[in-house]
Structure formats: structure tokens, C-alpha cells
Design an enzyme around this catalytic site. Structure first.
Site, PDB file in Angstrom:
ATOM      1  N   GLU A  34       5.815 -25.366   5.343  1.00 31.51           N
ATOM      2  CA  GLU A  34       6.743 -26.381   5.869  1.00 31.51           C
ATOM      3  C   GLU A  34       6.472 -26.678   7.341  1.00 31.51           C
ATOM      4  O   GLU A  34       6.551 -25.783   8.185  1.00 31.51           O
ATOM      5  CB  GLU A  34       8.190 -25.893   5.687  1.00 31.51           C
ATOM      6  CG  GLU A  34       9.181 -26.986   6.026  1.00 31.51           C
ATOM      7  CD  GLU A  34      10.625 -26.622   5.703  1.00 31.51           C
ATOM      8  OE1 GLU A  34      10.862 -25.713   4.889  1.00 31.51           O
ATOM      9  OE2 GLU A  34      11.515 -27.264   6.283  1.00 31.51           O
ATOM     10  N   LYS A 214      19.499 -21.791   4.243  1.00 25.31           N
ATOM     11  CA  LYS A 214      18.117 -22.196   3.931  1.00 25.31           C
ATOM     12  C   LYS A 214      17.299 -22.199   5.224  1.00 25.31           C
ATOM     13  O   LYS A 214      16.155 -21.743   5.253  1.00 25.31           O
ATOM     14  CB  LYS A 214      18.109 -23.579   3.271  1.00 25.31           C
ATOM     15  CG  LYS A 214      16.782 -23.961   2.634  1.00 25.31           C
ATOM     16  CD  LYS A 214      15.776 -24.567   3.595  1.00 25.31           C
ATOM     17  CE  LYS A 214      14.480 -24.930   2.889  1.00 25.31           C
ATOM     18  NZ  LYS A 214      13.469 -25.471   3.820  1.00 25.31           N
ATOM     19  N   ASP A 230       8.036  -9.081  -1.025  1.00 22.78           N
ATOM     20  CA  ASP A 230       8.501  -9.886  -2.147  1.00 22.78           C
ATOM     21  C   ASP A 230       9.651 -10.773  -1.670  1.00 22.78           C
ATOM     22  O   ASP A 230      10.781 -10.313  -1.519  1.00 22.78           O
ATOM     23  CB  ASP A 230       8.950  -8.905  -3.250  1.00 22.78           C
ATOM     24  CG  ASP A 230       9.474  -9.583  -4.491  1.00 22.78           C
ATOM     25  OD1 ASP A 230       9.838 -10.766  -4.425  1.00 22.78           O
ATOM     26  OD2 ASP A 230       9.528  -8.908  -5.534  1.00 22.78           O
ATOM     27  N   HIS A 327      11.350 -33.115  14.989  1.00 21.63           N
ATOM     28  CA  HIS A 327      10.401 -32.727  13.948  1.00 21.63           C
ATOM     29  C   HIS A 327       9.607 -33.899  13.392  1.00 21.63           C
ATOM     30  O   HIS A 327       8.733 -33.712  12.570  1.00 21.63           O
ATOM     31  CB  HIS A 327      11.151 -32.036  12.796  1.00 21.63           C
ATOM     32  CG  HIS A 327      11.846 -30.794  13.241  1.00 21.63           C
ATOM     33  ND1 HIS A 327      12.733 -30.124  12.456  1.00 21.63           N
ATOM     34  CD2 HIS A 327      11.770 -30.107  14.394  1.00 21.63           C
ATOM     35  CE1 HIS A 327      13.194 -29.072  13.132  1.00 21.63           C
ATOM     36  NE2 HIS A 327      12.625 -29.052  14.302  1.00 21.63           N
TER      37      HIS A 327
HETATM   38  P1  NDP Z   1       4.826   0.818  -5.238  1.00 20.70           P
HETATM   39  O1  NDP Z   1       4.952   0.872  -6.703  1.00 20.70           O
HETATM   40  O2  NDP Z   1       3.501   0.422  -4.670  1.00 20.70           O
HETATM   41  O3  NDP Z   1       5.292   2.236  -4.673  1.00 20.70           O
HETATM   42  C1  NDP Z   1       5.228   2.557  -3.318  1.00 20.70           C
HETATM   43  C2  NDP Z   1       3.939   3.309  -3.032  1.00 20.70           C
HETATM   44  O4  NDP Z   1       3.861   3.590  -1.652  1.00 20.70           O
HETATM   45  C3  NDP Z   1       3.872   4.618  -3.781  1.00 20.70           C
HETATM   46  O5  NDP Z   1       2.641   4.676  -4.424  1.00 20.70           O
HETATM   47  C4  NDP Z   1       3.923   5.672  -2.673  1.00 20.70           C
HETATM   48  O6  NDP Z   1       3.060   6.730  -2.908  1.00 20.70           O
HETATM   49  C5  NDP Z   1       3.365   4.914  -1.489  1.00 20.70           C
HETATM   50  N1  NDP Z   1       3.784   5.458  -0.189  1.00 20.70           N
HETATM   51  C6  NDP Z   1       2.929   5.887   0.767  1.00 20.70           C
HETATM   52  N2  NDP Z   1       3.592   6.273   1.859  1.00 20.70           N
HETATM   53  C7  NDP Z   1       4.906   6.112   1.594  1.00 20.70           C
HETATM   54  C8  NDP Z   1       6.088   6.336   2.369  1.00 20.70           C
HETATM   55  N3  NDP Z   1       6.042   6.816   3.615  1.00 20.70           N
HETATM   56  N4  NDP Z   1       7.275   6.033   1.811  1.00 20.70           N
HETATM   57  C9  NDP Z   1       7.351   5.522   0.553  1.00 20.70           C
HETATM   58  N5  NDP Z   1       6.263   5.303  -0.227  1.00 20.70           N
HETATM   59  C10 NDP Z   1       5.048   5.582   0.290  1.00 20.70           C
HETATM   60  O7  NDP Z   1       5.873  -0.206  -4.631  1.00 20.70           O
HETATM   61  P2  NDP Z   1       7.437  -0.184  -4.627  1.00 20.70           P
HETATM   62  O8  NDP Z   1       7.995   0.911  -5.478  1.00 20.70           O
HETATM   63  O9  NDP Z   1       7.855  -0.242  -3.218  1.00 20.70           O
HETATM   64  O10 NDP Z   1       7.778  -1.553  -5.375  1.00 20.70           O
HETATM   65  C11 NDP Z   1       7.565  -2.779  -4.725  1.00 20.70           C
HETATM   66  C12 NDP Z   1       6.951  -3.758  -5.709  1.00 20.70           C
HETATM   67  O11 NDP Z   1       7.776  -3.865  -6.868  1.00 20.70           O
HETATM   68  C13 NDP Z   1       6.854  -5.145  -5.157  1.00 20.70           C
HETATM   69  O12 NDP Z   1       5.547  -5.623  -5.416  1.00 20.70           O
HETATM   70  C14 NDP Z   1       7.872  -5.955  -5.965  1.00 20.70           C
HETATM   71  O13 NDP Z   1       7.443  -7.292  -6.100  1.00 20.70           O
HETATM   72  C15 NDP Z   1       7.879  -5.230  -7.271  1.00 20.70           C
HETATM   73  N6  NDP Z   1       9.051  -5.324  -8.135  1.00 20.70           N
HETATM   74  C16 NDP Z   1      10.242  -5.890  -7.723  1.00 20.70           C
HETATM   75  C17 NDP Z   1      11.333  -5.938  -8.550  1.00 20.70           C
HETATM   76  C18 NDP Z   1      12.619  -6.505  -8.037  1.00 20.70           C
HETATM   77  O14 NDP Z   1      12.714  -6.805  -6.862  1.00 20.70           O
HETATM   78  N7  NDP Z   1      13.641  -6.663  -8.866  1.00 20.70           N
HETATM   79  C19 NDP Z   1      11.262  -5.389  -9.917  1.00 20.70           C
HETATM   80  C20 NDP Z   1       9.985  -4.760 -10.224  1.00 20.70           C
HETATM   81  C21 NDP Z   1       8.933  -4.756  -9.364  1.00 20.70           C
HETATM   82  P3  NDP Z   1       3.463   7.932  -3.893  1.00 20.70           P
HETATM   83  O15 NDP Z   1       3.226   7.406  -5.271  1.00 20.70           O
HETATM   84  O16 NDP Z   1       2.555   9.015  -3.495  1.00 20.70           O
HETATM   85  O17 NDP Z   1       4.897   8.240  -3.655  1.00 20.70           O
END
Ligand code: NDP
Length: 373
Positions: A34, A214, A230, A327
Site C-alpha cells: 500500500e 485498519k 503470521d 497521499h
Molecule cells: P514452530 O512449530 O516452528 O515451533 C517453534 C520452534 O522454535 C520449535 O522448534 C522450538 O524448538 C524452536 N525454538 C528455539 N528456540 C526457542 C525459544 N527460545 N523459545 C521457544 N521456541 C524455541 O512454531 P510455533 O509453535 O511458534 O508456531 C508458529 C507457526 O504456527 C506459524 O507459522 C503459524 O502460522 C502456525 N500456525 C498458526 C495457527 C494459528 O494461529 N491459529 C494454527 C496452526 C499453525 P524445540 O522444538 O527444540 O522446542
């Protein structure tokens, strides 16, 4: 990253300047299609920087996961049974993603709510540390749901995080002396009063509140995108929060106090510094370095401040010269590009459109044709 991939669809990225948040200067990468969003952001931030900058803070980073129980026969009895099991259920959640607990996070508390005679919600708060946490939480919830089915013989309808992230809030404020708001010969105090009045309208009227918000999200989404987060999750949480008192209202407030305009913005900002697409998209790491941030909390402080700066710039324009004047050149540029002008022609065509008072696509095409003759 996605299914049925055919190509990359790229968005422009720019930088907003003048962000002074908690006494630290930031360059803020913004991804948006935008026109005028980044210019407005920098403009709002520059006024607030001259006033001493933003004071931002964040709550704990707890995300709520929900387990919905269905066909409940005796909800009061069930709630008592769940209460008895709380410690056990929280440890089941932690065992499903043990690395989170090792990092200092994990399941913190559990609450139950009766949604209907036959439906009970279990809300589990999980400290997600540096991640947004959706995937981690969903894994943990599914383990708890399985346990509930086994131990209580209770039917589970679904388990998933809630995007209404009321336990992961970011807040920012600014305090602007009236004199910094004067423009076009209008006294700063008059502009400040009009901005406060505009803020009031956004608290009273949902039609206005939606547009007010918005504008705030114009800035917020752009940084959420640049930081690999996200934006749908942030959007849904923000709008749910705007309706938290039963009426959808503006997310920010603007008040007058002793020669100052005081702005405040609070919303859920469950962004991650790791996880999701953050480690996958190379530009995201570059943007984190550009911002010189080291944690999700710091990112939250920047993003909420961008929302407030964006809001200030929009309200300032609205109550003074109107949103279109400032704008217009940027909007015309989009029109002219759509009409087929190349980079060497854009400025000249925009100038001619301004001279002739034309604002529409047909005129842009005609002026371009004449220019090329
Ligand atoms: P991930 O599944 O990538 O999990 C976070 C990762 O970060 C884990 O692998 C974790 O490692 C690692 N990690 C490393 N350092 C840290 C730290 N200091 N603290 C926390 N984690 C750490 O992502 P999220 O669980 O955050 O999920 C986000 C994603 O989910 C986004 O892409 C989103 O779009 C999607 N999503 C959103 C939904 C919604 O909003 N309703 C529904 C479903 C998905 P380890 O495994 O070793 O712990």
C-alpha cells in the site's frame, strides 16, 4: 513452505525511520503493497521521537490453548474432576514438548468455562518463550485431550490454540507537546483537540473504529510480515481485543493533559522471534538484524509503537488537510504504473495528472499516450 507451489509472489519492502522506542533508535523494515503507509509511519514516528519517543511494555508471553469438551452431562461435576487433575494435566502438557520447559517456558495454569449446558472449554495458558507457539501448543493440547478421554472418558470436540491472546499484550504510549502538532498555520493545540476528538469517535462508533483500526494494522501487519510472523493471527487477535468490552472500538486512545496529547495503544501481539517461517525465509533474519532486536518482547515493543505512529499520522492528516492531499502523489503513482508507465515516465505523468486535476485510470492512460507521442 506451502502445497501445490507454482511460484513466488513478491511484495515490496521498505524502511520506516525515526523510531525511538524505550530510548533506543530503530530502523523498521515494513512489507506492504500500500502506497503511503511507510511515509506516514516515518512521519508519525518523527513527531513522537521529537517528543521523547515511545514508552513500550509487554506482559508475560502466555498463549491460551483450548480443549473443547462436548456432550457433557454434568458440567459442574466435570469441572470439579478437571480441577482435581490440574497438576497432572499441566505436566502431561509439558511432557508433550519438553524442550519448552527446559527453556523456562511451559504450561502455567488451567481454567474451565461452561460455554453451554453440554459444552465446556478448558483454557490452558502456556509460556511460549521466544516462539509464537501455535504448533507447540497444539501438540501439547492434543496430549492433554487424549489424557482427558482416557481418565474421564470425556468426549473432546477439538483442541487448538486461541488467537485471542489476552495474556500476551503489548502496550505503548507517547506524550506529545501541542507545539509539535501545528501545521499549515493551525495551532498545535487545535490539532491536538481534534485528534483527541477523533480518538473519541473511534471509541463511540463501530463504523469509524473499523477504519481507525485498519490504519493501525497498516503499520502493524507490515512489520509482522517483515519479521516472518503470521499476520492473520495478529489481525484476528487485535480485532477480538477491540471488541473485548462488548462493543468493537478503536484500539488506541488519544487524550489531552496539561499541554500534551497523550496516545496509548494496547493489543495482543503474540509474535515469534524463532519458529514458524522465521528460520526459513532468509530475508527475515536480515530484517531482525536490521532492527537489531534480540527477543520477541523487543519486537512486540516496536510493532505496537508502529501501530501508534501509524494512527497518529492518519489522524493528523484526517483532521488537518484530509487524508488524500498528502497521499495523492503516492496514490497517483500506483495509478500511473498500472496504466503502463515505466520508471522514467512515472514522475512526469504524475505531474501532468496533478496539473490537470485528474485522478482516474482512464486519464492516466490518455496522458501516458499523449506523453509518448
Ligand atoms: P514452530 O512449530 O516452528 O515451533 C517453534 C520452534 O522454535 C520449535 O522448534 C522450538 O524448538 C524452536 N525454538 C528455539 N528456540 C526457542 C525459544 N527460545 N523459545 C521457544 N521456541 C524455541 O512454531 P510455533 O509453535 O511458534 O508456531 C508458529 C507457526 O504456527 C506459524 O507459522 C503459524 O502460522 C502456525 N500456525 C498458526 C495457527 C494459528 O494461529 N491459529 C494454527 C496452526 C499453525 P524445540 O522444538 O527444540 O522446542
Amino acid at each position: 513452505m506451502i502445497e501445490n507451489y507454482i511460484t513466488d509472489y513478491s511484495y515490496p519492502e521498505g524502511i520506516a525511520f525515526h523510531y525511538l522506542v524505550n530510548n533506543k533508535d530503530y530502523l523498521v523494515p515494513m512489507v506492504t503493497e500500500e502506497p503511503s503507509v511507510i511515509a506516514a509511519s516515518s512521519h508519525g514516528a518523527s513527531i513522537i521521537a521529537k517528543a521523547g519517543g515511545f514508552v513500550a511494555s509487554t506482559s508475560e508471553r502466555l498463549m491460551i490453548g483450548q480443549i473443547i469438551l462436548e456432550n457433557v452431562e454434568d458440567s459442574k461435576k466435570l469441572i470439579l474432576e478437571i480441577k482435581e487433575l490440574t497438576k497432572n494435566l499441566l505436566s502431561v502438557a509439558d511432557r508433550a514438548h519438553p524442550s519448552l520447559k527446559r527453556r523456562g517456558g511451559g504450561a502455567r495454569w488451567l481454567k474451565t468455562r461452561i460455554l453451554a449446558k453440554d459444552l465446556v472449554a478448558i483454557d490452558i495458558a502456556i509460556d511460549v518463550q521466544e516462539a509464537m507457539g501455535a504448533n507447540m501448543i497444539n501438540t501439547m493440547l492434543e496430549a492433554v485431550a487424549k489424557k482427558l478421554e482416557e481418565v474421564l472418558n470425556q468426549q473432546v470436540l477439538m483442541s487448538i490454540l486461541s488467537n485471542y491472546a489476552t495474556e500476551c499484550l503489548a502496550r505503548t504510549t507517547c506524550k506529545i507537546p501541542f507545539e509539535l502538532l501545528s501545521r499549515n498555520g493551525i495551532a498545535g493545540e487545535i490539532i491536538a483537540k481534534k485528534i483527541a476528538q477523533a480518538g473519541r469517535v473511534a471509541q463511540l462508533d463501530t463504523y469509524r473504529a473499523a477504519t481507525h483500526n485498519k490504519g493501525i494494522m497498516n503499520g502493524i501487519d507490515a512489520v509482522v510480515m517483515a519479521s516472518g510472523n503470521d499476520w492473520r493471527a495478529i489481525e484476528s487477535g487485535a480485532h477480538a481485543y477491540a471488541a473485548r468490552n462488548g462493543q468493537y472500538r478503536g484500539l488506541s486512545t488519544w487524550k489531552l493533559s496539561g499541554g500534551y496529547l497523550i496516545g496509548e495503544l494496547e493489543l495482543p501481539l503474540p509474535v515469534g522471534f524463532v519458529g514458524g517461517s522465521i528460520g526459513i525465509v532468509p530475508l527475515v533474519s536480515i530484517n531482525q538484524k536490521l532492527m537489531k532486536i534480540t527477543s520477541a518482547r523487543e519486537l512486540e515493543s516496536i510493532i505496537v509503537s508502529v501501530g501508534l505512529a501509524q494512527n497518529l499520522a492518519a489522524l493528523l492528516a484526517l483532521v488537518s488537510e484530509g487524508i488524500q492531499k498528502g497521499h495523492m502523489r503516492l496514490q497517483l503513482k500506483s495509478l500511473v504504473i498500472a496504466a503502463g508507465a515505466d520508471a522514467t515516465e512515472e514522475d512526469a505523468i504524475v505531474d501532468r495528472m496533478l496539473q490537470e486535476g485528474k485522478r482516474d485510470a482512464d486519464s492516466a492512460k490518455k496522458i501516458l499516450r499523449d506523453y509518448r507521442k
